[in-house]
Design an enzyme around this catalytic site. Structure first.
Site, short mmCIF file in Angstrom:
data_model
loop_
_atom_site.label_atom_id
_atom_site.label_comp_id
_atom_site.label_asym_id
_atom_site.label_seq_id
_atom_site.Cartn_x
_atom_site.Cartn_y
_atom_site.Cartn_z
N THR A 233 6.69 -31.19 -2.91
CA THR A 233 7.79 -31.10 -3.87
C THR A 233 8.24 -29.65 -3.99
O THR A 233 7.49 -28.72 -3.71
CB THR A 233 7.35 -31.53 -5.28
OG1 THR A 233 6.36 -30.62 -5.77
CG2 THR A 233 6.81 -32.93 -5.30
N ASP A 234 9.50 -29.48 -4.39
CA ASP A 234 9.85 -28.20 -4.97
C ASP A 234 9.07 -28.11 -6.28
O ASP A 234 8.58 -29.12 -6.79
CB ASP A 234 11.36 -28.11 -5.21
CG ASP A 234 11.86 -26.67 -5.28
OD1 ASP A 234 11.05 -25.78 -5.58
OD2 ASP A 234 13.06 -26.44 -5.06
N TRP A 235 8.97 -26.92 -6.84
CA TRP A 235 8.09 -26.73 -7.99
C TRP A 235 8.56 -27.52 -9.21
O TRP A 235 9.59 -27.23 -9.81
CB TRP A 235 7.97 -25.24 -8.31
CG TRP A 235 6.81 -24.58 -7.65
CD1 TRP A 235 5.87 -23.79 -8.25
CD2 TRP A 235 6.41 -24.65 -6.27
NE1 TRP A 235 4.91 -23.38 -7.34
CE2 TRP A 235 5.23 -23.89 -6.13
CE3 TRP A 235 6.92 -25.30 -5.16
CZ2 TRP A 235 4.57 -23.76 -4.90
CZ3 TRP A 235 6.26 -25.17 -3.93
CH2 TRP A 235 5.11 -24.41 -3.83
N GLY A 236 7.81 -28.58 -9.53
CA GLY A 236 8.13 -29.43 -10.67
C GLY A 236 9.02 -30.61 -10.33
O GLY A 236 9.40 -31.37 -11.23
N ALA A 237 9.35 -30.80 -9.07
CA ALA A 237 10.26 -31.89 -8.67
C ALA A 237 9.50 -33.21 -8.51
O ALA A 237 9.59 -33.86 -7.47
CB ALA A 237 10.99 -31.53 -7.39
#
Length: 818
Positions: A233-237
């Site tokens: 994931t992108d950070w927090g996605a």
């Protein structure tokens, strides 16, 4: 002794379900998880599209604190303008060397998103409006970085083309545009670069979050393209961890909470997640882990001076000479020069956000001019901290300019470009334009040196003598600027994007940015020069354009056949002669035009390029090979790439608007069912910047989703700023502002401040949990949402209950990792 696959098979048999689930989540923001008792070591990842942003041991979760010093190479906007894949590979190799010294496992980059609009705040991190050029550049950087043992994470997959509302926006894109424009860039990078990982984007695509989109992450990426790495994931996605894992999302970052780990464990126990699906994910993660931890990086040190020189070479080759009336450039080193503008003394060399690098050395143009002994007088010219014109500052500049006997160089550009925030216009600050306009009236030699990561409006373009587009040139940008202005080096960059005259000329002007719920890609395939050339829209500077201090002549176009069958390859060659008086490089571009298609098509599409270095009077032969894909479009009826029967043109040009040579090619192909009702999509055969609901619905193949967005009640996709509609939301915003002022450094970095402000106020509530590293869980945030909606007691009870549960889960995870 077991080989790697045998070792992985053995581990998959021995690992418990909680251990497998643990590996699917990150730890401490920048690390993967490890199971040392099983021999599985964690590794560190770092931001790094154009250099490393490795957080130090005292790193905070948001990356506010300084990172370790590294080389800031020119960002993607500059690298694409080199059109030199060897240069991009070599820059990647140096980034890989720095990753080796810092003992990093994965470098988070490059970004291969398409420049849909000049306003995207992150355009400086992306390569081009053209998917072929973008994919080739990304693949070259990937190969360079990975040649030194570190992996890469190709991002942001996919349709992450605006920063505003990026964590909740739903990109509504027709299948043909998705395939031909937005996925092709990634497809080329995946197939030719073979990155270790891909990073999914935050946004939704046609109703589904990319982290949960099985069609994108599995069916296309793995089944069609053959990708063998893992997806993070992108950070927090992350939204639904189990659904994401089923869709092909392997690693959640930054992780840190036991919540998602135990969600996977519970799903296996209930039968809603099969062990086979979990094992496939863990296998991919283990393969990367063993590959990374097998690299010998002990005692390795990179040559900082050599890397700085490479950054300078890249900046030189990525700069684009846009205008040189009367050959005013290069300047004589003995000239008496007036220099104006803040960017002369304070180097503008990178953008803001997660790619912001703590450069170990920065050379401004002032430094370079001074070191070379140039006779210059500096005048401020404009206030860099204001949009408005300061008459006293301008009058001082004009008074000095009136006395000038030599050229005047104005250093201008975009003061703020950062992740998280889209630009509001293509204009540079009004005071810069006012200064340039006033100087033009003096009838002196005016040179404008432009810094910025995207196209700008140039209302003074016809009045100045020369324009040098430096983009964001990295830490050695000042030295590169000097070498180009004074002719030490010959400019050879060409634009990887079109410079329109004004924002309203752009193909998505009416549809960018949109939100907060949806953004409609109504322009379909007509992105960048595909639109301008098809609609015959005059532009300031076309795609592929750039001048040199020498001149080139094109001749002798040859094609290996005049008629072929669909699927056959074609070889094309031409000759380019340097007819000037100095060595120079020329970007030779090959475009394909379909003359007789029954389907709406762009006027031409880039399908090849090369950049020979040619001595004066010498001739280079440039060769290309075109495959079946070079002539194909994506047919949504048959869900495949199709070649139309008919006549094509092969075009050789110095830009998309400057075609030097052409030849015809007949392709024999089977007739295939038309993808659209031609009558219903007639507007797309002559797209002029707008499309009706009926036409857009037809190419979408389904109704246009509603764009209605309700702020109340407060939900997961509500931003902190929007929560102020409620009393407790206003209280929370005040508290957040109080805290932010104390943790965000006030060091004059406007771009970082804007980035942090976007995170605090413009991000939905959910990432405050998923990016917290375990300090806040989803269940805690559910209580927080109840609290903000006025259900105070219920919210507090949920938060306390979730806090206790999280502590218990953390203790279990720590035991697993011992």
């Amino acid at each position: 002794m077991l080989n790697k696959q045998q070792l992985i098979d053995k581990l998959l048999e021995e690992l418990t379900v909680p251990e497998k689930a643990l590996l699917c989540s990150g730890r401490k923001f920048w690390y993967t998880r490890g199971l040392r008792k099983r021999g599985i070591e964690p590794y560190m990842v770092s931001d790094g599209p154009h250099g490393l942003r490795k957080q130090s041991a005292e790193a905070d979760n948001l990356g506010i604190n300084d990172s370790v010093k590294a080389t800031c190479f020119p960002p993607a906007c500059s690298m694409a303008s080199t059109w030199n894949l060897d240069m991009i590979y070599n820059v990647g190799k140096r980034i890989g060397e720095e990753a080796k010294e810092e003992k990093l496992g994965i470098v988070l980059g490059p970004g291969a998103n398409i420049k849909r609009s000049p306003l995207c705040g992150r355009n400086f991190e992306y390569y081009s409006e053209d998917p072929y050029l973008s994919g080739k550049c990304a693949a070259a950087l990937i190969r360079g970085i990975q040649s030194e043992g570190a992996g890469t994470s190709l991002k942001h997959f996919a349709t992450n083309n605006q920063e505003n509302d990026r964590l909740r926006i739903d990109a509504i894109v027709d299948e043909r545009a998705l395939r031909e424009i937005y996925l092709t860039s990634f497809e080329i990078a995946v197939k030719e670069g073979e990155p270790y990982t891909l990073m999914c984007a935050y946004n939704r695509l046609n109703g589904e979050f990319l982290s949960e989109n099985k069609k994108i992450l599995n069916d296309i990426l793995r089944d069609e393209w053959g990708f063998e790495g893992y997806v993070m994931t992108d950070w927090g996605a992350i939204f639904d961890r189990v659904k994401a894992l089923k869709a092909g999302l392997d690693l959640e970052m930054p992780g840190g909470s036991g919540e998602s780990v135990f969600a996977i464990v519970d799903a296996v126990a209930s039968g809603s997640l099969t062990m086979d699906t979990l094992d496939k994910t863990v296998r991919r993660l283990l393969e990367a882990n063993l590959r990374i931890n097998d690299v010998d990086n002990k005692g390795f040190k990179y040559d900082r001076d050599e890397h700085h020189e490479m950054a300078k070479k890249a900046a030189i080759e990525g700069a684009v000479l846009l205008k040189n009336e009367g050959d005013v450039l290069p300047l004589n080193k003995d000239s008496s020069i007036i220099v104006m503008g803040a960017f002369f003394k304070t180097a503008k060399y990178q953008g803001g956000g997660s790619s912001h690098i703590n450069a170990h050395k920065v050379v401004s143009p002032f430094d370079a001019f001074t070191d070379a002994g140039i006779d210059f007088k500096f005048v401020q010219g404009y206030n860099p901290n204001s949009e408005d014109s300061d008459e006293s500052v301008i009058e001082e500049a004009i008074a000095v300019a009136k006395k000038a006997t030599g050229p005047i160089i104005v250093f201008a550009g975009v003061p703020l470009e950062t992740e998280g925030v889209d630009r509001e216009s293509m204009a540079i600050p009004k005071n810069q334009n006012t200064l340039i306009d006033r100087l033009i009236g003096l009838h002196k030699e005016i040179i404008v040196c432009v810094y910025g990561g995207a196209p700008i409006e140039m209302p003074w373009v016809n009045g100045v003598n020369a324009i040098l587009q430096m983009y964001l040139p990295g830490q050695a940008g000042g030295a590169a600027t000097y070498d180009l202005i004074f002719g030490v080096e010959n400019p050879s960059g060409k634009l990887a994007e079109t410079f329109p005259y004004k924002l309203s000329d752009t193909p998505c002007y009416k549809y960018f940015p949109q939100g907060p719920k949806t953004v409609e890609y109504r322009e379909s395939i007509y992105v960048g020069y595909r639109y301008y050339d098809s609609a015959k829209v005059d532009v300031c500077f076309p795609f592929g354009y750039g001048l040199s201090y020498t001149k080139f002549e094109y001749s002798d176009l040859e094609c290996s056949a005049s008629e072929i069958n669909a699927g056959d390859k074609v070889k094309v060659s031409c000759k380019v002669t340097n007819i000037g008086n100095r060595q120079g490089k020329e970007v030779v571009q090959l475009y394909v035009r379909h003359k007789s298609s029954k389907v709406f098509m762009a006027d031409k599409e880039l399908k090849g390029f090369d950049k020979p270095d040619i001595a004066p009077g010498e001739t280079a032969t440039v060769e290309f090979e075109l495959s079946s894909r070079s002539f194909a479009y994506y047919n949504v009826k048959v869900s495949n790439w199709v070649i139309d029967d008919g006549e094509y043109e092969i075009l050789i040009g110095a830009s998309s608007a400057d075609i030097k040579l052409s030849t015809k090619l007949k392709i024999n192909a089977k007739e295939v069912e038309a993808p659209y009702n031609a009558g219903a999509v007639g507007e797309y055969y002559c797209y002029l910047g707008t499309a009706s609901n009926e036409a857009f619905k037809e190419i979408l193949g389904h109704p246009i989703p509603s764009s209605e967005y309700l702020i109340e009640p407060i939900r997961w996709d509500t931003t902190l700023s929007e929560s102020r509609v409620r009393f407790w939301g206003r209280v929370t915003c005040r508290i957040a502002t109080f805290i932010a002022k104390r943790i965000i450094k006030d060091d004059g970095d406007n771009e970082m401040a804007a980035f942090m402000k976007s995170i605090l106020y413009s991000n939905p509530l959910r990432p405050f949990a998923t990016v917290s590293g375990g300090m806040v869980t989803i269940n805690m945030m559910e209580g927080g949402i109840d609290f903000l909606n006025g259900k105070v007691c219920r919210g507090i009870r949920k938060i306390i209950k979730a806090y206790i549960k999280n502590n218990k889960q953390d203790k279990i995870l720590k035991k697993l990792e011992e």
